[in-house]
Design an enzyme around this catalytic site. Structure first.
Site, PDB file in Angstrom:
ATOM      1  N   TRP A  94      -1.753   2.963   1.294  1.00 43.86           N
ATOM      2  CA  TRP A  94      -0.419   2.535   0.859  1.00 43.86           C
ATOM      3  C   TRP A  94      -0.404   1.033   0.595  1.00 43.86           C
ATOM      4  O   TRP A  94       0.285   0.556  -0.300  1.00 43.86           O
ATOM      5  CB  TRP A  94       0.610   2.889   1.937  1.00 43.86           C
ATOM      6  CG  TRP A  94       1.999   2.402   1.640  1.00 43.86           C
ATOM      7  CD1 TRP A  94       2.964   3.063   0.939  1.00 43.86           C
ATOM      8  CD2 TRP A  94       2.585   1.152   2.031  1.00 43.86           C
ATOM      9  NE1 TRP A  94       4.118   2.293   0.859  1.00 43.86           N
ATOM     10  CE2 TRP A  94       3.901   1.120   1.522  1.00 43.86           C
ATOM     11  CE3 TRP A  94       2.118   0.054   2.750  1.00 43.86           C
ATOM     12  CZ2 TRP A  94       4.756   0.034   1.727  1.00 43.86           C
ATOM     13  CZ3 TRP A  94       2.956  -1.018   2.950  1.00 43.86           C
ATOM     14  CH2 TRP A  94       4.257  -1.023   2.442  1.00 43.86           C
ATOM     15  N   HIS A  95      -1.212   0.284   1.358  1.00 42.01           N
ATOM     16  CA  HIS A  95      -1.215  -1.168   1.221  1.00 42.01           C
ATOM     17  C   HIS A  95      -1.925  -1.647  -0.041  1.00 42.01           C
ATOM     18  O   HIS A  95      -1.633  -2.749  -0.512  1.00 42.01           O
ATOM     19  CB  HIS A  95      -1.880  -1.817   2.440  1.00 42.01           C
ATOM     20  CG  HIS A  95      -1.016  -1.827   3.657  1.00 42.01           C
ATOM     21  ND1 HIS A  95      -0.923  -0.747   4.515  1.00 42.01           N
ATOM     22  CD2 HIS A  95      -0.192  -2.775   4.172  1.00 42.01           C
ATOM     23  CE1 HIS A  95      -0.084  -1.041   5.502  1.00 42.01           C
ATOM     24  NE2 HIS A  95       0.377  -2.251   5.313  1.00 42.01           N
ATOM     25  N   GLY A  96      -2.829  -0.867  -0.572  1.00 44.09           N
ATOM     26  CA  GLY A  96      -3.524  -1.346  -1.764  1.00 44.09           C
ATOM     27  C   GLY A  96      -4.501  -0.344  -2.328  1.00 44.09           C
ATOM     28  O   GLY A  96      -5.009   0.531  -1.613  1.00 44.09           O
TER      29      GLY A  96
END
Length: 490
Positions: free
Chosen positions: A332-334
């Site tokens: 989700w972060h990258g």
């Protein structure tokens, strides 16, 4: 538009003035929606179309879910979820998917893989996509035609307006906190100037801007040395100080944004959820994830971990669920495999922690003296902070090979001299965040209550006002160079 820009200050004060004019009270939501769309499209107007499309699809599908039969509700839910996940996957993970096919292939300029590699990342897409999913699931969990439990208006026009506000409200739009529909929609009602919690607004904005502009923006001028190839010339001690400094920076940057968002929303009469609760005094990883990015942790727990079975289906299934949630939380972060590795790193840590607690921790705690237990608590805090800091290396060096090279380099540079021109400023700018966390330790809280009880109210207020005055002075006199918030890239 950055919170620490002149354009934002103009937008905020102009919106605030119009918002509280009595004649415009019935148009308050419209005013905030318009301001939010201006805020989002300020630097990249074309991306506004994607936000509006997300609002419309989630508004339409949630409206249909609220009034349809059970089978139709599931169908509309699946359609809405598919849209959200496809849009997020296409724009955020298109390049990652394309790289799987292009590593060993030579592609022409007009190939689909080249197109995917060049896709822009719409700012805040991870946040508003999760909020759209929250809306759909929360509506599904409400019984159809149960008006007292439903937050969906009978009028589609009113519902789409509220959905626009829920998703696009500018304080949380770009980097959270991630809102849940069932907590936010009931707040949508006329607001009055006399109802503003000024203490919350002032405290949140001052601490938020101090963390961002004084701590994070100054630390970034030194932690850039962690980048390749600069770290190869650093001594081991310098590298460790910089890595811990980056932990402080990422906290100050993101917690600062969240506090500014909370204070800004409060100025308009809305309560956003707490996003950070002194995470660096956590004594376990599970406690860390209850204190760090709370809105994301809560979202993953409510909409992913529990539906997967949580810890209700045996030990092995619990461990599998933890790994799934943490790896997906990492991605989700990258759009990089290093983020998946970061998630797996925390997932393995959580699993090992559970095994340790089940077999060892209970017996140890029952046999320790009070003073020794306190020492153990401090050791746990240091260990968890160190574990988390090593994980942040994958945020600073998304290239997994470089992250491993950094650790390898630190193991070989023990004899190099310390670069005090780098370490001293990092330590100085880290001290306020360290003190900020230490003040929430239980023993410090107990001592401070005893001390404060001996002070009269006037003396306590003077101390508090001096602290806030000092932060305001530092914001004005010692802010670092303006920079985007780290979590804008997510």
């Amino acid at each position: 538009m950055l919170f620490n820009s002149f354009a934002f200050l103009v937008l905020f004060f102009l919106t605030f003035f119009i918002y509280y004019i009595p004649a415009f009270r019935q148009l308050q939501i419209v005013i905030l929606v318009i301001s939010s769309l201006v805020f989002y499209s300020w630097d990249s107007p074309p991306l506004l179309f994607l936000l509006l499309l997300s609002i419309f699809i989630n508004g339409l599908t949630s409206f249909k879910i609220a009034s349809a039969s059970r089978r139709a509700r599931i169908t509309w839910l699946l359609m809405g979820l598919s849209f959200n996940l496809l849009i997020l996957s296409f724009f955020k993970y298109g390049a990652l998917i394309a790289n799987l096919f292009t590593n060993n292939l030579v592609e022409s300029e007009d190939s689909i893989f080249t197109f995917l590699l060049r896709l822009p990342l719409p700012i805040g897409i991870s946040f508003y996509t999760f909020e759209g999913i929250s809306l759909l699931i929360d509506v599904l969990r409400t019984k159809p035609n149960q008006e007292e439990a439903s937050f969906v208006d009978a009028s589609f026009k009113k519902h789409i307006l509220k959905t626009s506000f829920f998703i696009a409200f500018f304080p949380h739009l770009i980097a959270g906190p991630i809102l849940k529909a069932n907590n936010f929609y009931p707040q949508i009602k006329p607001k009055y100037l006399k109802q503003i919690p000024w203490d919350v607004v002032f405290r949140s904005l001052v601490i938020g801007y101090f963390l961002k502009m004084v701590i994070a923006d100054n630390l970034k001028d030194y932690t850039f040395w962690i980048a390749f190839p600069y770290y190869q010339s650093l001594s081991t001690f310098t590298g460790i100080v910089l890595l811990f400094g980056y932990s402080i920076q990422i906290f100050a940057d993101f917690a600062g944004y969240s506090l500014i968002a909370i204070g800004t929303a409060a100025a308009f009469g809305y309560t956003l959820p707490q996003n950070f609760n002194f995470p660096y005094i956590s004594r376990s990883l599970s406690e860390f994830w209850k204190r760090w990015h709370i809105s994301l942790s809560s979202w993953l727990k409510d909409y992913l971990y529990i539906p997967l079975g949580g810890n209700r289906k045996g030990r092995l299934r619990t461990y599998v669920n933890l790994m799934i949630v943490m790896v997906l939380g990492g991605l989700w972060h990258g759009a990089s495999w290093s983020y998946a590795v970061w998630g797996a790193f925390h997932g393995v840590g959580l699993i090992l922690e559970r095994l340790f607690n089940e077999r060892v921790q209970t017996r140890l705690n029952n046999s320790l003296a009070i003073w020794l237990e306190f020492v153990c608590e401090l050791i746990k805090i240091v260990l968890i902070f160190s574990f988390v800091s090593i994980g942040w290396l994958l945020f600073k060096l998304p290239d997994f090979g470089q992250a491993l090279d950094f650790l390898n380099t630190m193991s070989h540079n023990l004899r190099l001299p310390t670069n005090q021109a780098v370490t001293n400023p990092v330590i100085i700018f880290s001290v306020p965040v360290i003190v900020y966390h230490l003040l929430d330790l239980p023993i410090i809280q107990t001592l401070s209550k005893e001390y404060c009880s001996k002070l009269n109210l006037t003396s306590w207020n003077i101390c508090r006002d001096l602290a806030f005055g000092g932060m305001v002075a530092m914001i004005i006199l010692n802010s670092g160079t303006s920079n985007e918030f780290i979590y804008f890239q997510f």
